[in-house]
Every structure is written in structure tokens, then in C-alpha cells.
Scaffold this active site. Structure first.
Site, PDB file in Angstrom:
ATOM      1  N   CYS A   1       0.500   5.608   1.781  1.00 15.33           N
ATOM      2  CA  CYS A   1       0.896   6.118   3.105  1.00 15.33           C
ATOM      3  C   CYS A   1       1.810   7.334   2.996  1.00 15.33           C
ATOM      4  O   CYS A   1       2.570   7.462   2.038  1.00 15.33           O
ATOM      5  CB  CYS A   1       1.658   5.037   3.869  1.00 15.33           C
ATOM      6  SG  CYS A   1       0.821   3.480   3.832  1.00 15.33           S
TER       7      CYS A   1
ATOM      8  N   GLY B   1     -16.552   1.981  -2.545  1.00 12.86           N
ATOM      9  CA  GLY B   1     -17.902   1.504  -2.855  1.00 12.86           C
ATOM     10  C   GLY B   1     -18.329   1.859  -4.270  1.00 12.86           C
ATOM     11  O   GLY B   1     -17.555   2.428  -5.050  1.00 12.86           O
TER      12      GLY B   1
ATOM     13  N   ASN C   1       0.867  -1.187   0.000  1.00 10.76           N
ATOM     14  CA  ASN C   1       0.000   0.000   0.000  1.00 10.76           C
ATOM     15  C   ASN C   1       0.903   1.235   0.000  1.00 10.76           C
ATOM     16  O   ASN C   1       1.523   1.549   1.009  1.00 10.76           O
ATOM     17  CB  ASN C   1      -0.887  -0.047   1.248  1.00 10.76           C
ATOM     18  CG  ASN C   1      -1.755   1.196   1.378  1.00 10.76           C
ATOM     19  OD1 ASN C   1      -1.752   2.061   0.498  1.00 10.76           O
ATOM     20  ND2 ASN C   1      -2.487   1.285   2.474  1.00 10.76           N
TER      21      ASN C   1
HETATM   22  C1  LIG Z   1     -12.650   0.284   5.983  1.00  5.34           C
HETATM   23  C2  LIG Z   1     -11.586   0.179   4.918  1.00  5.34           C
HETATM   24  C3  LIG Z   1     -10.274  -0.132   5.271  1.00  5.34           C
HETATM   25  C4  LIG Z   1      -9.271  -0.231   4.297  1.00  5.34           C
HETATM   26  N1  LIG Z   1      -7.994  -0.544   4.662  1.00  5.34           N
HETATM   27  C5  LIG Z   1      -7.040  -0.710   3.705  1.00  5.34           C
HETATM   28  C6  LIG Z   1      -5.720  -1.125   4.058  1.00  5.34           C
HETATM   29  O1  LIG Z   1      -5.392  -1.390   5.212  1.00  5.34           O
HETATM   30  N2  LIG Z   1      -4.792  -1.228   3.057  1.00  5.34           N
HETATM   31  C7  LIG Z   1      -5.108  -0.969   1.748  1.00  5.34           C
HETATM   32  O2  LIG Z   1      -4.241  -1.087   0.880  1.00  5.34           O
HETATM   33  N3  LIG Z   1      -6.365  -0.616   1.381  1.00  5.34           N
HETATM   34  C8  LIG Z   1      -7.326  -0.482   2.329  1.00  5.34           C
HETATM   35  N4  LIG Z   1      -8.599  -0.138   1.959  1.00  5.34           N
HETATM   36  C9  LIG Z   1      -8.903   0.104   0.531  1.00  5.34           C
HETATM   37  C10 LIG Z   1      -9.574  -1.110  -0.126  1.00  5.34           C
HETATM   38  O3  LIG Z   1      -8.725  -2.249  -0.072  1.00  5.34           O
HETATM   39  C11 LIG Z   1      -9.955  -0.812  -1.584  1.00  5.34           C
HETATM   40  O4  LIG Z   1      -8.794  -0.505  -2.325  1.00  5.34           O
HETATM   41  C12 LIG Z   1     -10.930   0.357  -1.708  1.00  5.34           C
HETATM   42  O5  LIG Z   1     -11.860   0.338  -0.657  1.00  5.34           O
HETATM   43  C13 LIG Z   1     -11.677   0.354  -3.033  1.00  5.34           C
HETATM   44  O6  LIG Z   1     -12.399  -0.841  -3.226  1.00  5.34           O
HETATM   45  P1  LIG Z   1     -13.964  -1.017  -2.824  1.00  5.34           P
HETATM   46  O7  LIG Z   1     -14.710   0.115  -3.464  1.00  5.34           O
HETATM   47  O8  LIG Z   1     -14.343  -2.367  -3.364  1.00  5.34           O
HETATM   48  O9  LIG Z   1     -14.035  -0.946  -1.341  1.00  5.34           O
HETATM   49  C14 LIG Z   1      -9.616  -0.021   2.921  1.00  5.34           C
HETATM   50  C15 LIG Z   1     -10.931   0.267   2.579  1.00  5.34           C
HETATM   51  C16 LIG Z   1     -11.920   0.365   3.553  1.00  5.34           C
HETATM   52  C17 LIG Z   1     -13.338   0.667   3.127  1.00  5.34           C
END
Ligand SMILES: Cc1cc2nc3c(=O)[nH]c(=O)nc-3n(C[C@H](O)[C@H](O)[C@H](O)COP(=O)(O)O)c2cc1C
Length: 333
Positions: free
Chosen positions: A140, A227, A137
Site C-alpha cells: 500500500c 495467475g 499487505n
Molecule cells: C482480485 C484480487 C484481489 C486481491 N486483493 C488482495 C488484498 O486485498 N490483499 C493482498 O495482500 N493481496 C491481494 N491480492 C493478491 C493475492 O493475494 C496474491 O498475492 C496474488 O494474486 C498472486 O497470487 P495468484 O497468482 O495465485 O493470484 C489480490 C489479488 C487479486 C487477483
């Protein structure tokens, strides 16, 4: 290539390669939305998935941001969890043993505030039994560069990629942030720095205000939007990155149904990750490989990679007049 119906002799093949990593199907759980796997036990059958990507792990445990840190928006979710996690030592000791029993590929998402921190975690994961790949990731803040996110600076993103590649023999997937003007610049840099694959997108920076309390809805003020609201943006960026690099691309962003996943596979993603949809309905991801298979059977497509659209089919360029007419807005013809 889409075959004629009578050419299909066996059931569709959903298995794929992400660089050196072989997955039984192209559907993974996205980091941060499936905890360390055990939280979902009994809610969905992880064995049916191509892989699981656990919550981002840092060198030391992190408490995350103060609440409120989740706000729903129309078709989306804003989070400012602040990368709360148990830290690498506790992950290896307390979480990994359970994950080893799951019959799907385990990918560990890592985070750091310096290049050295990323390397240190990657080193600790190298050789950890059961870990099949690392997802990095890079959203950061880089503390040494005044807090600018690694992923918004192509050079810093390449430095992290090189450092992680140097310290681990595991396949390395670099996860891009969409909070940039041209995502292909970062994608090209990390690809040439040796990334085995790229995943995108992480969340988009946003905010909400609570008009009753007259305060920002998140204690952290800003948060990451995820989302269905972000799916068109994610799909556009995946399309661009697929055409900018030669390494496999994993699509993420608003995927909630098999049809959503198919769109990303048609854009050229080798695999997809499902995030927020799991928080809405934990069983969502389980239905997606079945839905892809159903579509492939119905359309006589043998291999999942054959879903990718040929480039020339896409580009139906908007034509503008060859001479600008002063004072008139430019309209597509
Ligand atoms: C509550 C939450 C926590 C997340 N924590 C991380 C994380 O620790 N590391 C990371 O790379 N992405 C994290 N993400 C990002 C998701 O992995 C993803 O890339 C992003 O939510 C877009 O996909 P989605 O629309 O299907 O949720 C997080 C997303 C959410 C909603």
C-alpha cells in the site's frame, strides 16, 4: 530427506509450523480471492485447507476503484480493485462470527496508508476470537512519504513490521511486493524487524490497452498481474528469499495445481497460498493437499518439509570464459 520406500511406516504428515502458528496442511487461500470465506460456502470445503486469508481489511470501509477493474490477459488477470473492503469494525461484527465455525486457521490480511493505521488495525484484531495470525499487505502507498509503497522501501517495511509486532501478540506474516529490484533486501529488513514469517508475492504492476476504445483497459490505468503468468517470477523470488532469511516463507503466485504447489515447497516455501486459481475454479485449493499427499506417498516422503531441495543440488553455475574477448558477446560455455 527422501526416505527409501520401505522406511515409510505411516501416512505422510502435511502439518507445518509457520512460526508459532500450526497449520494442518500447507495450503491456504490468498487474500482478495476468497472474500470473507462465506462467499465460497458450498463451492469448496474450507475445512480441508490449512488456512484462509481473508480480504485485506482497513481501518475504515473502502469503496475501491471505479470499474472496469478486472481484465484477463494471456495466462493472467489484471486487477485494480483498489482494496475495497468493509473495514475492521464491520469485519469483526459481521464477518468474523461465520468464519469462527470453519475448521481451518483464519488469518486476517491488513492494510494501511500509515504506520499508525497498520498498528491500529492490528490492535483491534489482537484477542479477536478465532483469528490465528495477521498477514500484513505492505504493497500500500505510504501517504506520509508521498505515496511510495511501504514494501518498496526496506526501512518503511521494517517500520510497519515493528509497529504491528508491538501492538499484537498474534503471529505476524509480512506480505512482500515483487515490484522491487532486489526482494531479498526488503525480506532481510522485515525479518530483522521481528516478522514471524514472510509471504510473497503480491501482484506485479502491469497494464492493458483496449485497442477498440483506444483507452487503457482498466479505469485506474495500472493494475496488479496475477495467475499462471507470474508463477516463474514468484518461484524465483521465493527461492531467493528462502535463502536470505531464517524465518518461514509462504509462496504465492500462479499456483493452480498440486504440481505448482510442489514446486514452491521444493523451492523451500513452508506453505503456499492459492489466489487467482480460485476465481477460475473455486474448488482448486481443495485438490492441492490431496495432490501433495499423493506425491509424497508415491515418492516415500514422510514430512512435507522434506520436499525442500538441498541447496547444492540447484546450483549448476553457468561458466563464462575467464577472459572477456573484446567485441564478442559473452556466451555461456
Ligand atoms: C482480485 C484480487 C484481489 C486481491 N486483493 C488482495 C488484498 O486485498 N490483499 C493482498 O495482500 N493481496 C491481494 N491480492 C493478491 C493475492 O493475494 C496474491 O498475492 C496474488 O494474486 C498472486 O497470487 P495468484 O497468482 O495465485 O493470484 C489480490 C489479488 C487479486 C487477483
Amino acid at each position: 530427506m527422501i526416505h527409501q520406500k520401505n522406511q515409510i511406516t505411516k501416512s505422510p504428515d502435511l502439518s507445518i509450523n509457520i512460526g508459532p502458528l500450526r497449520l494442518k496442511n500447507p495450503v491456504l487461500l490468498a487474500s482478495g480471492t476468497c472474500g470473507y470465506g462465506a462467499e465460497l460456502d458450498g463451492l469448496l470445503d474450507l475445512d480441508l485447507l490449512g488456512g484462509i486469508i481473508v480480504k485485506g481489511i482497513s481501518i475504515r470501509p473502502r469503496p475501491g476503484n471505479p470499474p472496469p477493474r478486472l481484465v484477463e490477459t494471456p495466462c493472467g488477470l489484471l486487477n485494480s480493485i483498489g482494496l475495497e473492503n468493509v473495514g475492521i469494525e464491520s469485519f469483526l461484527r459481521d464477518k468474523l462470527p461465520w468464519l469462527r465455525n470453519v475448521k481451518t486457521s483464519l488469518i486476517v490480511n491488513i492494510l494501511g496508508n500509515s504506520v499508525e493505521e497498520y498498528s491500529e488495525i492490528a490492535k483491534k484484531l489482537d484477542g479477536a476470537e478465532g483469528v490465528k495470525a495477521i498477514e500484513v499487505n505492505i504493497s500500500c502507498p505510504n501517504v506520509k512519504a508521498g505515496g511510495i509503497a511501504f514494501g518498496t522501501d526496506p526501512e518503511a517495511a521494517a517500520n510497519v513490521t515493528r509497529a504491528v509486532k508491538k501492538t499484537t501478540g498474534l503471529p505476524v506474516i509480512i506480505k512482500l511486493t515483487p515490484n522491487v529490484t532486489d526482494i531479498t533486501k526488503v525480506a532481510r529488513k522485515v525479518a530483522s524487524a521481528g516478522a514471524d514469517a514472510i509471504s510473497l508475492i503480491n501482484t506485479l504492476l502491469g497494464m492493458a490497452i483496449d485497442i477498440k476504445s483506444r483507452r487503457p483497459a482498466l479505469a485506474n490505468v495500472f493494475g496488479g498481474l496475477s495467475g499462471p503468468a507470474i508463477k516463474p517470477i514468484a518461484l524465483r523470488m521465493v527461492w531467493q528469499v528462502v535463502r536470505a532469511v531464517d524465518i518461514p516463507v509462504i509462496g504465492i503466485g500462479g499456483i493452480s495445481t498440486p504440481d505448482d504447489a510442489l514446486e514452491f515447497l521444493m523451492a523451500g516455501a513452508k506453505a503456499v497460498e492459492i489466489g487467482t486459481a480460485t476465481l477460475v475454479r473455486p474448488g482448486t485449493a481443495e485438490d492441492v493437499p490431496a495432490g501433495i499427499r499423493y506425491y509424497m506417498e508415491a515418492n516415500s516422503i514422510q514430512n512435507v518439509e522434506d520436499l525442500r531441495l538441498p541447496d547444492q543440488q540447484t546450483l549448476n553455475p553457468v561458466r563464462y570464459p575467464s577472459f572477456p574477448i573484446e567485441g564478442l558477446p559473452m556466451q555461456p560455455l
